[in-house]
Every structure is written in C-alpha cells, then in structure tokens.
Design a protein around this motif. Structure first.
Motif, PDB file in Angstrom:
ATOM      1  N   CYS B  45      -8.904   0.936  -8.845  1.00 12.27           N
ATOM      2  CA  CYS B  45      -9.272   2.318  -9.100  1.00 12.27           C
ATOM      3  C   CYS B  45     -10.566   2.693  -8.401  1.00 12.27           C
ATOM      4  O   CYS B  45     -10.643   3.661  -7.654  1.00 12.27           O
ATOM      5  CB  CYS B  45      -9.431   2.519 -10.605  1.00 12.27           C
ATOM      6  N   LEU B  46     -11.559   1.863  -8.653  1.00 12.95           N
ATOM      7  CA  LEU B  46     -12.883   2.221  -8.192  1.00 12.95           C
ATOM      8  C   LEU B  46     -13.079   1.901  -6.718  1.00 12.95           C
ATOM      9  O   LEU B  46     -13.734   2.644  -5.983  1.00 12.95           O
ATOM     10  CB  LEU B  46     -13.882   1.463  -9.066  1.00 12.95           C
ATOM     11  N   ASN B  47     -12.485   0.785  -6.272  1.00 11.14           N
ATOM     12  CA  ASN B  47     -12.708   0.354  -4.898  1.00 11.14           C
ATOM     13  C   ASN B  47     -11.662   0.851  -3.911  1.00 11.14           C
ATOM     14  O   ASN B  47     -11.977   1.169  -2.777  1.00 11.14           O
ATOM     15  CB  ASN B  47     -12.773  -1.174  -4.847  1.00 11.14           C
ATOM     16  N   TRP B  48     -10.419   0.922  -4.347  1.00  8.96           N
ATOM     17  CA  TRP B  48      -9.328   1.230  -3.421  1.00  8.96           C
ATOM     18  C   TRP B  48      -8.331   2.219  -3.997  1.00  8.96           C
ATOM     19  O   TRP B  48      -7.148   2.169  -3.699  1.00  8.96           O
ATOM     20  CB  TRP B  48      -8.602  -0.075  -3.020  1.00  8.96           C
ATOM     21  N   GLY B  49      -8.817   3.096  -4.878  1.00  2.01           N
ATOM     22  CA  GLY B  49      -7.881   4.048  -5.483  1.00  2.01           C
ATOM     23  C   GLY B  49      -8.541   5.362  -5.808  1.00  2.01           C
ATOM     24  O   GLY B  49      -9.037   6.066  -4.934  1.00  2.01           O
ATOM     25  N   CYS B 148      -2.241  -4.067 -10.981  1.00  2.00           N
ATOM     26  CA  CYS B 148      -1.101  -4.022 -10.073  1.00  2.00           C
ATOM     27  C   CYS B 148      -1.583  -3.873  -8.638  1.00  2.00           C
ATOM     28  O   CYS B 148      -2.750  -3.585  -8.395  1.00  2.00           O
ATOM     29  CB  CYS B 148      -0.224  -2.820 -10.417  1.00  2.00           C
ATOM     30  N   LYS B 149      -0.667  -4.081  -7.735  1.00  2.00           N
ATOM     31  CA  LYS B 149      -0.966  -3.795  -6.327  1.00  2.00           C
ATOM     32  C   LYS B 149       0.187  -2.991  -5.752  1.00  2.00           C
ATOM     33  O   LYS B 149       1.286  -2.969  -6.315  1.00  2.00           O
ATOM     34  CB  LYS B 149      -1.171  -5.089  -5.564  1.00  2.00           C
ATOM     35  N   PRO B 150      -0.030  -2.331  -4.620  1.00  2.00           N
ATOM     36  CA  PRO B 150       1.026  -1.487  -4.069  1.00  2.00           C
ATOM     37  C   PRO B 150       2.279  -2.319  -3.737  1.00  2.00           C
ATOM     38  O   PRO B 150       2.175  -3.452  -3.274  1.00  2.00           O
ATOM     39  CB  PRO B 150       0.404  -0.923  -2.790  1.00  2.00           C
ATOM     40  N   ARG B 151       3.413  -1.715  -3.986  1.00  2.00           N
ATOM     41  CA  ARG B 151       4.688  -2.333  -3.661  1.00  2.00           C
ATOM     42  C   ARG B 151       5.035  -1.930  -2.231  1.00  2.00           C
ATOM     43  O   ARG B 151       4.852  -0.785  -1.833  1.00  2.00           O
ATOM     44  CB  ARG B 151       5.752  -1.819  -4.625  1.00  2.00           C
ATOM     45  N   MET B 152       5.540  -2.873  -1.445  1.00  2.00           N
ATOM     46  CA  MET B 152       5.911  -2.565  -0.063  1.00  2.00           C
ATOM     47  C   MET B 152       7.436  -2.554   0.071  1.00  2.00           C
ATOM     48  O   MET B 152       8.148  -2.876  -0.867  1.00  2.00           O
ATOM     49  CB  MET B 152       5.275  -3.573   0.898  1.00  2.00           C
ATOM     50  N   ILE B 153       7.914  -2.200   1.233  1.00  2.00           N
ATOM     51  CA  ILE B 153       9.357  -2.119   1.445  1.00  2.00           C
ATOM     52  C   ILE B 153       9.855  -3.473   1.951  1.00  2.00           C
ATOM     53  O   ILE B 153       9.376  -3.959   2.983  1.00  2.00           O
ATOM     54  CB  ILE B 153       9.695  -1.012   2.467  1.00  2.00           C
ATOM     55  N   PRO B 154      10.780  -4.077   1.224  1.00  2.00           N
ATOM     56  CA  PRO B 154      11.268  -5.392   1.633  1.00  2.00           C
ATOM     57  C   PRO B 154      11.860  -5.316   3.050  1.00  2.00           C
ATOM     58  O   PRO B 154      12.546  -4.355   3.394  1.00  2.00           O
ATOM     59  CB  PRO B 154      12.378  -5.700   0.615  1.00  2.00           C
ATOM     60  N   GLY B 155      11.549  -6.294   3.842  1.00  2.00           N
ATOM     61  CA  GLY B 155      12.120  -6.361   5.190  1.00  2.00           C
ATOM     62  C   GLY B 155      11.325  -5.613   6.243  1.00  2.00           C
ATOM     63  O   GLY B 155      11.636  -5.677   7.423  1.00  2.00           O
ATOM     64  N   VAL B 156      10.296  -4.877   5.784  1.00  2.00           N
ATOM     65  CA  VAL B 156       9.456  -4.186   6.766  1.00  2.00           C
ATOM     66  C   VAL B 156       8.096  -4.872   6.777  1.00  2.00           C
ATOM     67  O   VAL B 156       7.433  -4.959   5.742  1.00  2.00           O
ATOM     68  CB  VAL B 156       9.290  -2.693   6.410  1.00  2.00           C
ATOM     69  N   GLU B 157       7.736  -5.370   7.953  1.00  2.00           N
ATOM     70  CA  GLU B 157       6.490  -6.127   8.013  1.00  2.00           C
ATOM     71  C   GLU B 157       5.285  -5.243   7.689  1.00  2.00           C
ATOM     72  O   GLU B 157       5.112  -4.174   8.268  1.00  2.00           O
ATOM     73  CB  GLU B 157       6.297  -6.740   9.410  1.00  2.00           C
ATOM     74  N   HIS B 158       4.489  -5.726   6.758  1.00  2.00           N
ATOM     75  CA  HIS B 158       3.309  -4.985   6.331  1.00  2.00           C
ATOM     76  C   HIS B 158       2.101  -5.499   7.110  1.00  2.00           C
ATOM     77  O   HIS B 158       1.484  -6.491   6.733  1.00  2.00           O
ATOM     78  CB  HIS B 158       3.116  -5.180   4.817  1.00  2.00           C
ATOM     79  N   ASP B 159       1.765  -4.814   8.200  1.00  2.00           N
ATOM     80  CA  ASP B 159       0.639  -5.290   9.024  1.00  2.00           C
ATOM     81  C   ASP B 159      -0.675  -4.594   8.690  1.00  2.00           C
ATOM     82  O   ASP B 159      -1.716  -4.942   9.228  1.00  2.00           O
ATOM     83  CB  ASP B 159       0.979  -5.134  10.514  1.00  2.00           C
ATOM     84  N   GLY B 160      -0.607  -3.583   7.826  1.00  2.00           N
ATOM     85  CA  GLY B 160      -1.853  -2.890   7.444  1.00  2.00           C
ATOM     86  C   GLY B 160      -2.341  -1.916   8.497  1.00  2.00           C
ATOM     87  O   GLY B 160      -3.341  -1.218   8.284  1.00  2.00           O
ATOM     88  N   GLU B 161      -1.630  -1.863   9.610  1.00  2.00           N
ATOM     89  CA  GLU B 161      -2.096  -1.051  10.742  1.00  2.00           C
ATOM     90  C   GLU B 161      -1.065   0.050  11.034  1.00  2.00           C
ATOM     91  O   GLU B 161      -1.353   1.228  10.870  1.00  2.00           O
ATOM     92  CB  GLU B 161      -2.275  -1.990  11.938  1.00  2.00           C
ATOM     93  N   ARG B 162       0.136  -0.370  11.430  1.00  2.00           N
ATOM     94  CA  ARG B 162       1.234   0.597  11.609  1.00  2.00           C
ATOM     95  C   ARG B 162       1.861   0.913  10.243  1.00  2.00           C
ATOM     96  O   ARG B 162       2.188   2.050   9.953  1.00  2.00           O
ATOM     97  CB  ARG B 162       2.366   0.029  12.484  1.00  2.00           C
ATOM     98  N   VAL B 163       2.063  -0.133   9.492  1.00  2.00           N
ATOM     99  CA  VAL B 163       2.689  -0.003   8.166  1.00  2.00           C
ATOM    100  C   VAL B 163       1.610  -0.270   7.121  1.00  2.00           C
ATOM    101  O   VAL B 163       1.135  -1.382   6.966  1.00  2.00           O
ATOM    102  CB  VAL B 163       3.862  -1.007   8.003  1.00  2.00           C
ATOM    103  N   MET B 164       1.215   0.809   6.444  1.00  2.00           N
ATOM    104  CA  MET B 164       0.069   0.713   5.537  1.00  2.00           C
ATOM    105  C   MET B 164       0.486   0.932   4.083  1.00  2.00           C
ATOM    106  O   MET B 164       1.477   1.596   3.807  1.00  2.00           O
ATOM    107  CB  MET B 164      -0.961   1.797   5.877  1.00  2.00           C
ATOM    108  N   ASN B 165      -0.315   0.384   3.181  1.00  2.00           N
ATOM    109  CA  ASN B 165      -0.258   0.838   1.792  1.00  2.00           C
ATOM    110  C   ASN B 165      -1.519   1.680   1.545  1.00  2.00           C
ATOM    111  O   ASN B 165      -2.307   1.902   2.479  1.00  2.00           O
ATOM    112  CB  ASN B 165      -0.123  -0.344   0.828  1.00  2.00           C
ATOM    113  N   SER B 166      -1.692   2.127   0.317  1.00  2.00           N
ATOM    114  CA  SER B 166      -2.813   3.036   0.055  1.00  2.00           C
ATOM    115  C   SER B 166      -4.156   2.365   0.328  1.00  2.00           C
ATOM    116  O   SER B 166      -5.097   3.005   0.790  1.00  2.00           O
ATOM    117  CB  SER B 166      -2.755   3.539  -1.387  1.00  2.00           C
ATOM    118  N   ARG B 167      -4.214   1.084   0.076  1.00  2.00           N
ATOM    119  CA  ARG B 167      -5.472   0.376   0.314  1.00  2.00           C
ATOM    120  C   ARG B 167      -5.808   0.336   1.807  1.00  2.00           C
ATOM    121  O   ARG B 167      -6.948   0.576   2.195  1.00  2.00           O
ATOM    122  CB  ARG B 167      -5.347  -1.046  -0.241  1.00  2.00           C
ATOM    123  N   ASP B 168      -4.788   0.052   2.602  1.00  2.00           N
ATOM    124  CA  ASP B 168      -5.015   0.072   4.055  1.00  2.00           C
ATOM    125  C   ASP B 168      -5.463   1.457   4.502  1.00  2.00           C
ATOM    126  O   ASP B 168      -6.350   1.608   5.340  1.00  2.00           O
ATOM    127  CB  ASP B 168      -3.720  -0.275   4.809  1.00  2.00           C
TER     128      ASP B 168
END
Lengths: 466, 466
Positions: B45-49, B148-168
């Motif tokens: 919440c405080l750091n990445w939300g 909790c942490k963000p849920r990603m899409i199975p089968g899609v590589e999460h590189d934090g750059e092209r494919v980001m979650n809210s923290r990225d």
C-alpha cells in the motif's frame, strides 16, 4: 402577470438562500407561492458572496499550485494573470447558478416577482420599486427573508472604488497592487488569501486578539502562521483610524495599544460585519418586535405580526447561507405541514482560504470558560498519506469530546478540504455519535478523512499514525 | 539485537497496513512485539500501491488543470512534462511515509526485524532470508499479515519492462507512448487516468461487461463516458489473447465475441487481481486451513493453528488497506484485551481516477437481484454551487435506501472528492442513520457535501436544488 392583486398561499420577500429555498419548498408542497426579489434570484450568497468568491478562490489555488508545478514534474514558464478574466469567471459562475434558481422557480411553479417589496397591513405585499412595481400580492402568509448587507465604517465615504465592501470587491476588474482588509473574519480572510495569492500586497487588520476570532484559538493561530508564511501582513488587536481616501490611494492609521503606524494602500476592503435589510420593508401601522435591527421570531419563525414569518440573516446571527436555508424550510414546513419547526442549534462554519477552516460546536476556550470537562484528540495532516501524496499536509484536526461519555462537543479542522471533511463530524454530532463510534468506522484509505478517525482515536491515546 | 531466540508477546509477519497497524497497536498496549518485514515498512500500500499512486494522480490532476488554466484567468505557455520527476516525486512520498512507519515502530517500541519469516511449530518465527537472517523469534502469538501481490497472466513472460504489473508501473522512469491496461478495476482505472492525462495513448481492456465492474452500473457507465471523453480507448466484454512481447513493443489480440482485433503498444500493464503471499510462510508440520490460497480465520482472526492469527489481504477479499488495518487492530485487541473482535461487514471502496468513485453498501443491480425493496435519490454536481465554482461539476451522488424505513442500503458517488465525501454515508451506515437524518443535518454551504444531503432529500422528492 397583471398588476392587479393576486392571492397567494405564501409570498416570500427575498430570493436568497432563505427566500428561494422557502419558496421552492412551498412550491413542492403544491402551494401557490411568489418570491419577490429586487435584484437577482440567489441573493447575496449566490450573486455577491459564497459562490463567486469560491470561483475566485479556485483560480487562486490553481495559480499557487502552478507556481509549484516543478515539484510535481512540470515546467510552465512564466504564468500571466489576466485579473479581469479571473473576475469574469466568477461572474459567469454566479450568473449560471442564478439562472439555475430561476429555472427551479419555474419548475416548482414559484411566481418570480422583480422589485422591492413592502408588507402592508392584512398581509398584503406591495411591490413599490423595480420591474413589477405597482403589483400587490395578497398572501395568507408572508416570509420575510431579505437578509443583510455589508456594514461600513461610519464617517468614511463608501465610494465602492477606494473604499469597498465585499460586493464591490467581487466586482473589481483590475487587480489592486495593495489593499488593506479591515476585519479578519471569514470574508476578510478569504479575500486576503485570494488577493495575496495573486500577488497583491495585503494587510489584514483585526480589532480582536486573533484572526478568525470566532474559531478555536489553535486554529486561528495556525491560519495566522500560514498567512504570515504566504506573505500576508496580519495585525491583530489593531484599530484602523483616520481613514482618508484620495483619488489614487487610501491612507490610514493602525493603532495597536499605544503604537500608531501610518500606512497607505490602493484600496481598502471593509469586512467588519453585516446589517439587516429592513429599510422600507414594512408599511404604516406595522410594527414588528425587533432585536437590535433583526426581526424577532417565535419557535415557529412567526414574527410578532400574525401570518408574517422571517428566516435567514434578517433574524440575526450566525448569518450563514446554510442556516438561512434550513430556517426557511423549517418555517415553510411549519406553515403547511403537521411539522414542529426546528430552530437551529448546531451548524458548521467554514472559511475557504487556504488552509481552509471548518468547525462545529464549541471551541476549547469556550469549554474552559464554561468549565465543561473535556478531552482533546488531535491529528496533523503531515501524518496522513493522502495529504502528503497530494501535497496538502498543512493543518490538523482537533476534536473535543465530553470527558465522561465521549460525546462530541466541538470539532475544528484546518487544512485542505476542511470544509468538506467537517461534514462527518457534523453528522456525528447530529446523531449524537461518540468519538469511539467515529473511531470504529472504517474510513477509506488513503483519504484525508482518516485524520478525523485518528483524531477521535487520539482522544484516548489510540491513534495509529502518530 | 542478537541472533538468538527472543521471546515476544506478539510477532507480526508483514509490515503493511495490517501488519504495522497490528504491531503498533500491540506496542501501544504495552506488549512486547516484533514486526518482520522483508522489504520496507508500509507494505505494498505504502510503497507500491495506494500512496505513490495518489502522488502520481496529484500530478496528473494538476497537469489537466493547467491545460485549462486559461479558463481560470491564466496564461502558461507550453507546459513540459518531466516524467521521471513525476515518478520521482511519488517515490519520495512513499519513502517519507515508510520512514514515518519506522519512526512509529520506534515510538511504540516495536522491534522492526528485516527479513523473510517462516512460522515453525510452537509459534516460533524464523527469519530465513534478509538482513536479520538466522534470527528466531519466540512468540506467544503470531499475526500473519503478508498480504498479496499482483497476479500475472499465465504463459506471458513477466519481464517488468514490456509486461508490467502495478509495482513495475510505479517504477517507470520513462513515459510510454502507448500502453494496454488489462483489467479495469480500481488499479487499472487509476493508471489509465494517470497515463492518459499526461498524454500516453491508453487502451483499457476489461473482460467483464463494465469498467469498474464491482461498482453500481450507473457509476461505471458514468466513468466510461468520462474516460471516453478524456480519450481513453475502453474495451469491455473483451479478452486479451496472444500476447507477444518483443524488444520494442507488445502485440496482442483483443477478442470481443466473434470480433478479433490485433493491436500493439509499447507496454502492457496487467491489473487483473492479486494472489496471496504464502510461499515459504509455514515450516514443516504446520498446515493451516485455507480457502483457495487465502488463510481461513475464525471470528477472532485465529487460524486453524492455535496462537496463529491472520489479517489483511492474506485472508481474502476485499483486499483493501483500510479493511486490513481494521482487521489487524481487531485481532490484536482480541488477543490482549477483553474485546470481542469484529469482522468487517461494512467498508467503503474508492477509485482515485478523475472523476473519482467511492461507494459503500449495495449497488442497485444487487438490490434488484436480491429483490430488496428500495428507493433511490440522486443529485448531480452540475446543480452544486461549489462544484460549479470549482469547475468540478462532473458526476453525481446516488443513494439507495430501504423503501419502508429509509435505512441506507448503498451509496455511490462519482465526481471530484468522492473519496472524501463518501465518509459521511459511511458513518451514516455505521450508526444506522436514515436518509431523513442526513437530510435534516445542516451541511455547510457551499460544499460538495451538500450533494449528499440533497440526494437523501431526493429519495423523497424533497431536494431543493433539482
């Protein structure tokens, strides 16, 4: 409409927050109602008070934020102020809202009569000036809601140019380079913030020991510090004497105890209070019980003359639009419904300078004076995540509760959105919620409103974030 | 501190809104307490939300106002965005608030232990990674609040750059030219508003029929219209398939019924929900009752293992910081006080895009579905003097009340400051105030909060200003 006599269930005199609300309420109840207004629907509040001033403050707040745009990641270059446009926007807002009231009159079948009204014997209302001059309205009941106008300083010529009241100030088209504002109540404080924010040299003078003198001392002190930081020159315990307007400026003497200082400014704004609009209001043979120059009313808002009621600023302090509206609606419900009208006991007060101030109930100094045992809970906006994120961390919440039962006795907020935030405590006091109930209520995170929850916890040393 | 065993009344695992609040509460009660956090106090919440995102939104709101500065009477010239500075400000805000929590730990004598914790048999907490690795904390009680942490899409590589979650996304330093945001809940909607406001081409995709799918349908529709007007390309009832990140962009297929559209963008942000942080949390021989991957708790927040409690996101929806804090404080009070812990029934939900959305209780569609008889009162901000003066007249208030008794069943606000305004209704529901009591409460004029009073009056056709 013909100029002949028309018979109404209710004739309302005055189209301000009391008058228009009372008229609309009666219209909603299916009553035949007229509202007589000598200027524009909406009254002082909407045309020359609350509403246009809030438009000006929005401009001032934006300008101040823009000056700090770089902190937020933006470069703006030089920002030019078109003062006449700032003022014009506020006129447009007032105009839009006044049209809204006129639309509501139509919608609720309120006859909108333009002119100055006089109550004659037998509850006749004669329009003796203005567009509908000569018209006589016969009424079963009359509601007098003519409100107040700014009080000026005796012996000082009020030309509206060098020596202004709030209404004149709302009509300015050129930004004064300097101004002395006499009176540091809500109106004086709002103009001080607004003009200073846009670069006018502002001197704010208050006769009493504190600016915003009716507020809790800690709140007044906090605003005084903020104003000083903003560059407003505040003088308390100070009288303004020997005011001399010339063609290009006004000179005067500030007297504080034995100290006398001669100063001058381009303009002065007199914001020392209001006086009742009663001139020409009553015809021959009608004499109402008055309290100083305010109309006295009974529990049902009826005056000493049967069938003649009064509500709003004309019945005396606190001279607040929301109080006026409430009173008028209560009066009208009492006239036509099985309803025991309520007199106003509990109401919030707001000042829209930055930081904003909002309060309800008693101040700490009042509790001390009345020897009421109390506990205090405080929470600073510096400890609020939302406030810090929004760069609005100035100010604090102060809650005063009954020592034994936790009943809320007074609540005071200084800071961004204080005027919206106070509503929670207002409802809390209305329904007699305790500090504990406020604390036990889940407040959304992150919001400024969490500070109200934390202040209620702080009463018992249970705030989490301080 | 030594790396030997230390005995505590309470060891809290996780330093987010549940964990830090629970630890501070226990500290206030004089308990010996430790809080183990593997990253930074304050949690997601405080750091990445919540907190850094609100800082970004403040910048976006200011930028949008500046684009319309001329309406307010100002000329700014061209406004340059320094995106990295916008982002940096949000990091500074998060950092400041995290330091605040660390200060509160000290003040309340909470031992702040840095590392990843594992609960071992006999309520021992072992730190098995991080700065305090090797330390064992013996605890009378353990509170698991790992969130909790963000849920990603199975089968899609999460590189934090092209494919980001809210923290990225909160860590971006360059503004993307285009982005596809998958999921139009609160997080997706906030990023959509923020990035679009600063000029990124935003495509917002939601699998369900409405954006902000848990909100009242009218509210969702209102935000959808606002977003469209702002230039956000919204797709509902739409799946994102065939996501292919390359070095410079991401391509994908939007599928709506039989329609398929191939699109590409510089980045995608996945905001489809969260998953529990339970990896490595329990040592051998400890097996907790779970509900999917959330920890099941009893009425007192105790898990199926004696002495081990859980609160916050880790025990399941609604995954809200204020709910988490409430739960942890209730759990801790239940542990050490004569107090029957309360489970959360009533809580507000907020989305901080513009217009803001805030709600509590049931939606109209839910009332229909459950065949609960209701009345509805609505009030638009176009009819609010304050809203017009502040150029915030978008949106409305919608109140749903019990048909017979006027009890508040649900309240929904879309518009400026909705997230602050909702608090009045939240308290109202908490203390079981009726619509009539809200209506009878004198609201300060001019404020946005008057719209809440008017909506409550509108339930009975008694609003003055519509």
């Amino acid at each position: 409409m013909s100029k002949e006599t028309t018979k109404y269930d209710l004739v309302v005199i005055g189209g301000g927050p009391a008058g228009y609300a009372g008229a609309i309420k009666a219209g909603q109840m299916g009553k035949k109602v007229a509202c007589v207004e000598m200027e524009r629907a909406g009254g002082t509040c909407l045309n020359w008070g609350c509403i246009p001033s809030k438009a000006l403050l929005s401009s001032a707040e934006l300008y101040q934020r823009m000056l700090h745009a770089e902190d937020f990641g933006f470069k703006t270059g030089k920002i030019d102020i078109d003062f006449s446009k700032v003022m014009k926007r506020s006129r447009n807002v007032a105009d839009q809202m006044a049209k809204g009231i006129e639309f509501l009159f139509k919608k609720n079948k309120v006859d909108y009569v333009r002119g100055k009204a006089r109550v004659e014997k037998g509850n006749k209302v004669v329009v003796f000036e203005g567009t509908d001059k000569g018209k006589t309205l016969e009424a079963d009941k009359v509601l007098v809601a003519t409100g107040c106008k700014p009080r000026m300083i005796p012996g000082v010529e009020h030309d509206g140019e060098r020596v202004m009241n709030s209404r004149d100030a709302l009509g300015m088209t050129e930004q004064p380079k300097s101004i002395v504002i006499i009176g540091a109540g809500a109106i004086g404080a709002e103009f001080a913030y607004f003009l200073n924010a846009l670069g006018t040299k502002v001197t704010l003078v208050e006769m009493l020991p504190k600016i915003l003198p009716i507020e809790d001392n800690e709140i007044s002190d906090s605003v005084a510090r903020a104003f000083k930081k903003q560059g407003i020159d505040c003088h308390t315990d100070t009288k303004v004497e020997d005011i001399k307007p010339t063609k290009t400026k006004v000179s005067m003497t500030l007297t504080k105890g034995d100290n006398k200082e001669k100063i001058e400014a381009e303009k002065i704004l007199v914001a020392i209070g209001v006086q009742a609009n009663t001139e020409g209001l009553f015809g021959e043979g009608i004499s109402l019980d008055m309290d100083r120059n305010y109309i006295k009313t009974k529990e049902d808002y009826q005056t000493s003359v049967k069938g003649v009621y009064a509500a709003g600023d004309i019945i005396g302090p606190p001279w607040l639009a929301h109080v006026a509206t409430f009173e008028a609606v209560q009066a009208v419900r009492g006239m036509f419904e099985k309803h025991k009208p309520e007199k106003v006991k509990l109401f919030p007060g707001c000042t829209y300078c930055q930081p904003q101030v909002a309060s309800i109930g008693k101040t700490e100094q009042k509790l001390k004076e009345e020897k009421i045992p109390y506990k205090v809970g405080k929470f600073p906006f510096t400890a609020s995540g939302k406030a810090v994120a929004a760069a609005h961390s100035e100010g604090f919440v102060k809650l005063l509760v009954d020592k034994e039962y936790g009943e809320i006795l007074g609540a005071h907020i200084v800071g961004a959105e204080a005027t919206e935030l106070i509503t929670e405590y207002v409802l809390g006091m209305k329904v007699e919620a305790t500090a504990e109930e406020i604390h036990d209520t889940i407040h959304a995170h992150p919001t400024l409103s969490e500070a109200l929850m934390e202040a209620s916890a702080a009463v018992y040393g249970e705030a989490i974030h301080i």
